[in-house]
Design a protein around this motif. Structure first.
Motif, PDB file in Angstrom:
ATOM      1  N   ASP A   1     -83.945  19.884 -71.778  1.00 36.33           N
ATOM      2  CA  ASP A   1     -83.423  20.197 -70.441  1.00 36.33           C
ATOM      3  C   ASP A   1     -83.020  21.664 -70.255  1.00 36.33           C
ATOM      4  N   VAL A   2     -83.450  22.535 -71.160  1.00 35.19           N
ATOM      5  CA  VAL A   2     -83.212  23.971 -71.005  1.00 35.19           C
ATOM      6  C   VAL A   2     -84.401  24.552 -70.241  1.00 35.19           C
ATOM      7  N   ASN A   3     -84.139  25.497 -69.335  1.00 35.68           N
ATOM      8  CA  ASN A   3     -85.198  26.135 -68.548  1.00 35.68           C
ATOM      9  C   ASN A   3     -85.358  27.594 -68.975  1.00 35.68           C
ATOM     10  N   PHE A   4     -86.600  27.969 -69.322  1.00 41.85           N
ATOM     11  CA  PHE A   4     -86.923  29.347 -69.664  1.00 41.85           C
ATOM     12  C   PHE A   4     -87.905  29.856 -68.615  1.00 41.85           C
ATOM     13  N   ILE A   5     -87.502  30.865 -67.866  1.00 40.73           N
ATOM     14  CA  ILE A   5     -88.347  31.428 -66.818  1.00 40.73           C
ATOM     15  C   ILE A   5     -88.576  32.902 -67.109  1.00 40.73           C
ATOM     16  N   GLU A   6     -89.858  33.272 -67.244  1.00 39.08           N
ATOM     17  CA  GLU A   6     -90.249  34.658 -67.520  1.00 39.08           C
ATOM     18  C   GLU A   6     -89.487  35.242 -68.711  1.00 39.08           C
TER      19      GLU A   6
END
Length: 189
Positions: free
Chosen positions: A42-47
């Motif tokens: 549930d961790v979000n990595f964006i760019e």
């Protein structure tokens, strides 16, 4: 709602011992961090960019990787299959992806450059217009995989059954043609 972390650099952190905070990481850089067996659910990595990080057997249930770059990372056994498929996109440069699974993922236009993908699983995945540049694909599984316009020109050690995979428009070098004929157990000289 998850916390938002923007434009931060993390260096030599050990997330096997200290769990990475549940958050959305936007435009962050991770250098020489240990994610071995870490829970990234549930961790979000964006760019984000990961350089020289170890993700061996990291848990990626519902993890978002949106426009993420991995440079010289170790990703042994990572089950990308369990990631959040929404906007899933990444680039791998000089990475070890042995035993990684991309089963049934739609990952169009992905770049794998100078990667070891031995025994990785791309079964039932969609890899349209992806590039395997100088990648080792020994014992990598391609079964019912969509490889339309995928570039294997400099890939090596692959075995792809043209009758079991959609390869229309895919690119291969003359030296790589043997990888398309492996199942026939013929001798080419």
């Amino acid at each position: 709602m998850n916390a938002l972390v923007i434009d931060k650099t993390f260096t030599k952190e050990d997330y096997k011992t200290n769990r990475l905070a549940l958050a959305e990481y936007d435009n962050c850089t991770f250098v020489n961090c240990n994610f071995t067996e870490a829970y990234l659910s549930d961790v979000n990595f964006i760019e984000c960019t990961f350089t020289e990080c170890n993700f061996t057997n990291a848990k990626t249930k519902n993890t978002s990787f949106n426009t993420v770059t991995f440079n010289n990372c170790k990703l042994l056994g990572v089950q990308f299959t369990s990631c959040n498929p929404f906007l899933l996109s990444f680039t791998f440069n000089d990475c070890n992806l042995q035993l990684a699974s991309f089963y049934q993922l739609i990952i169009k236009k992905m770049l794998f450059k100078n990667c070891n993908l031995e025994q990785a699983d791309f079964s039932k995945a969609t890899l349209t217009e992806s590039v395997f540049d100088n990648c080792n694909l020994k014992n990598t599984a391609f079964s019912n995989t969509i490889l339309l316009k995928t570039d294997f020109t400099t890939a090596y050690n692959f075995s792809i059954d043209p009758e079991d995979n959609a390869i229309k428009g895919a690119k291969f070098s003359k030296d790589g043609l043997f990888g398309l004929l492996t199942k026939y157990k013929i001798s080419i000289s």
